[in-house]
Design an enzyme around this catalytic site. Sequence first.
Site, PDB file in Angstrom:
ATOM      1  N   ARG A  88      35.123  31.584  43.552  1.00 28.06           N
ATOM      2  CA  ARG A  88      35.147  33.023  43.360  1.00 28.06           C
ATOM      3  C   ARG A  88      34.516  33.765  44.527  1.00 28.06           C
ATOM      4  O   ARG A  88      34.376  34.967  44.484  1.00 28.06           O
ATOM      5  CB  ARG A  88      34.311  33.315  42.118  1.00 28.06           C
ATOM      6  CG  ARG A  88      35.075  33.964  41.019  1.00 28.06           C
ATOM      7  CD  ARG A  88      34.051  34.149  39.939  1.00 28.06           C
ATOM      8  NE  ARG A  88      34.434  35.122  38.999  1.00 28.06           N
ATOM      9  CZ  ARG A  88      35.158  34.856  37.922  1.00 28.06           C
ATOM     10  NH1 ARG A  88      35.627  33.659  37.692  1.00 28.06           N
ATOM     11  NH2 ARG A  88      35.402  35.811  37.077  1.00 28.06           N
ATOM     12  N   ARG A 160      35.125  39.540  23.837  1.00 26.23           N
ATOM     13  CA  ARG A 160      34.105  39.102  24.789  1.00 26.23           C
ATOM     14  C   ARG A 160      33.088  40.202  25.076  1.00 26.23           C
ATOM     15  O   ARG A 160      33.448  41.357  25.201  1.00 26.23           O
ATOM     16  CB  ARG A 160      34.778  38.643  26.084  1.00 26.23           C
ATOM     17  CG  ARG A 160      35.057  37.150  26.059  1.00 26.23           C
ATOM     18  CD  ARG A 160      35.883  36.684  27.194  1.00 26.23           C
ATOM     19  NE  ARG A 160      35.399  37.114  28.509  1.00 26.23           N
ATOM     20  CZ  ARG A 160      35.967  36.737  29.653  1.00 26.23           C
ATOM     21  NH1 ARG A 160      37.022  35.929  29.626  1.00 26.23           N
ATOM     22  NH2 ARG A 160      35.502  37.155  30.807  1.00 26.23           N
ATOM     23  N   ARG A 171      33.010  44.331  36.970  1.00 22.30           N
ATOM     24  CA  ARG A 171      33.665  43.046  37.290  1.00 22.30           C
ATOM     25  C   ARG A 171      34.771  43.245  38.332  1.00 22.30           C
ATOM     26  O   ARG A 171      34.978  42.403  39.196  1.00 22.30           O
ATOM     27  CB  ARG A 171      34.223  42.406  36.017  1.00 22.30           C
ATOM     28  CG  ARG A 171      33.127  41.770  35.154  1.00 22.30           C
ATOM     29  CD  ARG A 171      33.578  41.524  33.735  1.00 22.30           C
ATOM     30  NE  ARG A 171      34.730  40.665  33.633  1.00 22.30           N
ATOM     31  CZ  ARG A 171      35.562  40.645  32.595  1.00 22.30           C
ATOM     32  NH1 ARG A 171      35.342  41.448  31.564  1.00 22.30           N
ATOM     33  NH2 ARG A 171      36.580  39.825  32.573  1.00 22.30           N
TER      34      ARG A 171
HETATM   35  P1  AP5 Z   1      35.898  34.534  33.577  1.00 25.37           P
HETATM   36  O1  AP5 Z   1      35.885  34.070  32.199  1.00 25.37           O
HETATM   37  O2  AP5 Z   1      36.536  33.708  34.617  1.00 25.37           O
HETATM   38  O3  AP5 Z   1      36.456  36.013  33.607  1.00 25.37           O
HETATM   39  P2  AP5 Z   1      37.357  36.829  34.664  1.00 25.37           P
HETATM   40  O4  AP5 Z   1      37.628  36.245  35.991  1.00 25.37           O
HETATM   41  O5  AP5 Z   1      36.747  38.169  34.666  1.00 25.37           O
HETATM   42  O6  AP5 Z   1      38.755  36.775  34.094  1.00 25.37           O
HETATM   43  P3  AP5 Z   1      39.137  36.968  32.620  1.00 25.37           P
HETATM   44  O7  AP5 Z   1      38.913  35.738  31.844  1.00 25.37           O
HETATM   45  O8  AP5 Z   1      38.522  38.246  32.121  1.00 25.37           O
HETATM   46  O9  AP5 Z   1      40.695  37.291  32.789  1.00 25.37           O
HETATM   47  P4  AP5 Z   1      41.920  36.305  32.885  1.00 25.37           P
HETATM   48  O10 AP5 Z   1      42.537  36.471  34.231  1.00 25.37           O
HETATM   49  O11 AP5 Z   1      41.593  34.923  32.439  1.00 25.37           O
HETATM   50  O12 AP5 Z   1      42.891  37.020  31.849  1.00 25.37           O
HETATM   51  P5  AP5 Z   1      43.381  36.535  30.401  1.00 25.37           P
HETATM   52  O13 AP5 Z   1      44.349  35.419  30.531  1.00 25.37           O
HETATM   53  O14 AP5 Z   1      42.246  36.372  29.480  1.00 25.37           O
HETATM   54  O15 AP5 Z   1      34.380  34.775  34.056  1.00 25.37           O
HETATM   55  C1  AP5 Z   1      33.474  35.483  33.221  1.00 25.37           C
HETATM   56  C2  AP5 Z   1      32.093  35.502  33.872  1.00 25.37           C
HETATM   57  O16 AP5 Z   1      31.608  34.155  34.040  1.00 25.37           O
HETATM   58  C3  AP5 Z   1      32.026  36.111  35.276  1.00 25.37           C
HETATM   59  O17 AP5 Z   1      31.925  37.512  35.239  1.00 25.37           O
HETATM   60  C4  AP5 Z   1      30.771  35.417  35.823  1.00 25.37           C
HETATM   61  O18 AP5 Z   1      29.603  36.018  35.326  1.00 25.37           O
HETATM   62  C5  AP5 Z   1      30.875  34.013  35.245  1.00 25.37           C
HETATM   63  N1  AP5 Z   1      31.613  33.103  36.150  1.00 25.37           N
HETATM   64  C6  AP5 Z   1      32.783  32.463  35.897  1.00 25.37           C
HETATM   65  N2  AP5 Z   1      33.170  31.732  36.960  1.00 25.37           N
HETATM   66  C7  AP5 Z   1      32.216  31.908  37.910  1.00 25.37           C
HETATM   67  C8  AP5 Z   1      32.052  31.431  39.245  1.00 25.37           C
HETATM   68  N3  AP5 Z   1      32.957  30.638  39.824  1.00 25.37           N
HETATM   69  N4  AP5 Z   1      30.946  31.807  39.926  1.00 25.37           N
HETATM   70  C9  AP5 Z   1      30.017  32.602  39.367  1.00 25.37           C
HETATM   71  N5  AP5 Z   1      30.112  33.112  38.120  1.00 25.37           N
HETATM   72  C10 AP5 Z   1      31.206  32.771  37.396  1.00 25.37           C
HETATM   73  O19 AP5 Z   1      44.244  37.843  29.972  1.00 25.37           O
HETATM   74  C11 AP5 Z   1      43.612  39.064  29.667  1.00 25.37           C
HETATM   75  C12 AP5 Z   1      44.326  39.748  28.488  1.00 25.37           C
HETATM   76  O20 AP5 Z   1      45.633  40.132  28.904  1.00 25.37           O
HETATM   77  C13 AP5 Z   1      44.527  38.855  27.258  1.00 25.37           C
HETATM   78  O21 AP5 Z   1      44.337  39.616  26.103  1.00 25.37           O
HETATM   79  C14 AP5 Z   1      45.980  38.386  27.359  1.00 25.37           C
HETATM   80  O22 AP5 Z   1      46.551  38.162  26.087  1.00 25.37           O
HETATM   81  C15 AP5 Z   1      46.632  39.570  28.054  1.00 25.37           C
HETATM   82  N6  AP5 Z   1      47.736  39.179  28.923  1.00 25.37           N
HETATM   83  C16 AP5 Z   1      47.786  38.108  29.771  1.00 25.37           C
HETATM   84  N7  AP5 Z   1      48.952  38.090  30.428  1.00 25.37           N
HETATM   85  C17 AP5 Z   1      49.640  39.190  30.017  1.00 25.37           C
HETATM   86  C18 AP5 Z   1      50.929  39.752  30.337  1.00 25.37           C
HETATM   87  N8  AP5 Z   1      51.741  39.132  31.232  1.00 25.37           N
HETATM   88  N9  AP5 Z   1      51.303  40.886  29.727  1.00 25.37           N
HETATM   89  C19 AP5 Z   1      50.491  41.479  28.832  1.00 25.37           C
HETATM   90  N10 AP5 Z   1      49.268  41.027  28.474  1.00 25.37           N
HETATM   91  C20 AP5 Z   1      48.859  39.892  29.064  1.00 25.37           C
HETATM   92 MG    MG Z   2      39.852  33.961  31.765  1.00 25.25          MG
END
Ligand code: AP5
Ligand code: MG
Length: 216
Positions: A88, A160, A171
Amino acid sequence: MRLVLVGPPGAGKGTQAEFIAAHFDIPKISTGDIFRANVSGGTELGQLAKSYMDAGDLVPDEVTNAMVKDRLAEPDAANGFLLDGFPRNVQQAGKLDEILTELGVALGVVLDLEVDFDEVVKRLSGRRTCKQCGHVWHVEYDAPKVEDVCDKCGGALFLRDDDKPETVRHRLEVYSMQTEPLIEFYRGRDQLVTIDAQGAVEDVTERAITALTPYA
Ligand code: AP5
Ligand code: MG
Ligand code: ZN
C-alpha cells in the site's frame, strides 16, 4: 499466479478478490481482513492495529510487513496467491520484493482497479460485510435477499467502523498520497494491468479474468 490488487478504498478489491482467487485457485490474502479478524479476536496485533484503522490511517509498515511475511510463508501460498490491500506504499512494495526473493519466487502481475472517487463513496456508504464468511454485500448494488443476513452462509452482516463519511474521506487522501504512487512504480516495471472497475460486479470480474489470463 502471484498477483497484487490495487485500487482506492471501495474499488471492489475484496469483492473481485473472492472471484479471481476462486477462478485461478489461489488463496486470497487480504491484510484488511487479517487485521479485522485480529481486532475482533482481541489479539495484541488487533489492539495495535485498531486505532490506525479507525482513523483511516495505515498500520505501521513494520507490523504489516511482518504479518505478510508470515502469511506468504504458509504452504497454501507456495503455488501462487492474490494479495488484496498489500502493498500500500512504495516501502511495502520493496519489502514484498524482498520477501518473495527469500522465498525464491517473483511477483507476476499487479491489477489496478480504476474507479471514480464519487462512485467509491456510494459503494462504501452501503457496504455490508458478513461476519461469518467475509462476503461483501451492498444494500443497493448487491443486496442479500434478507436484510442484514448473508445469502451464502446465513451469517450476520456488519457495517465497518471505518466506513463513516469522514473516515472514508481520510482513507481516500491516504490512498492518493501513499498508495497511488505504487501505480507508477509498477507501471515502470511493466507489471501493471489496469481495468475499468465501474459497472456491474460480474462485468468487472469478466474484465479482470480476461486481463489476468495471460499471466496464469
Ligand atoms: P482494507 O480492508 O484493505 O480497506 P480499503 O483498501 O480501504 O478497501 P476496502 O476494503 O474499503 O474496499 P474494497 O476495494 O475491498 O471494496 P469492496 O470490494 O469491499 O484496509 C482497511 C484498513 O486496514 C486500512 O485503512 C489500514 O488501516 C489497514 N491496512 C490494511 N492493509 C494495510 C497495509 N498494507 N498497510 C497498512 N495498513 C493496512 O467493495 C465496496 C462496496 O462496493 C461493497 O459494498 C461492494 O458490494 C460494492 N461493490 C463492489 N463492486 C461493485 C460494483 N462493480 N458495482 C457496485 N457496487 C460494487
Ligand atoms: Mg476490502
Ligand atoms: Zn456469509
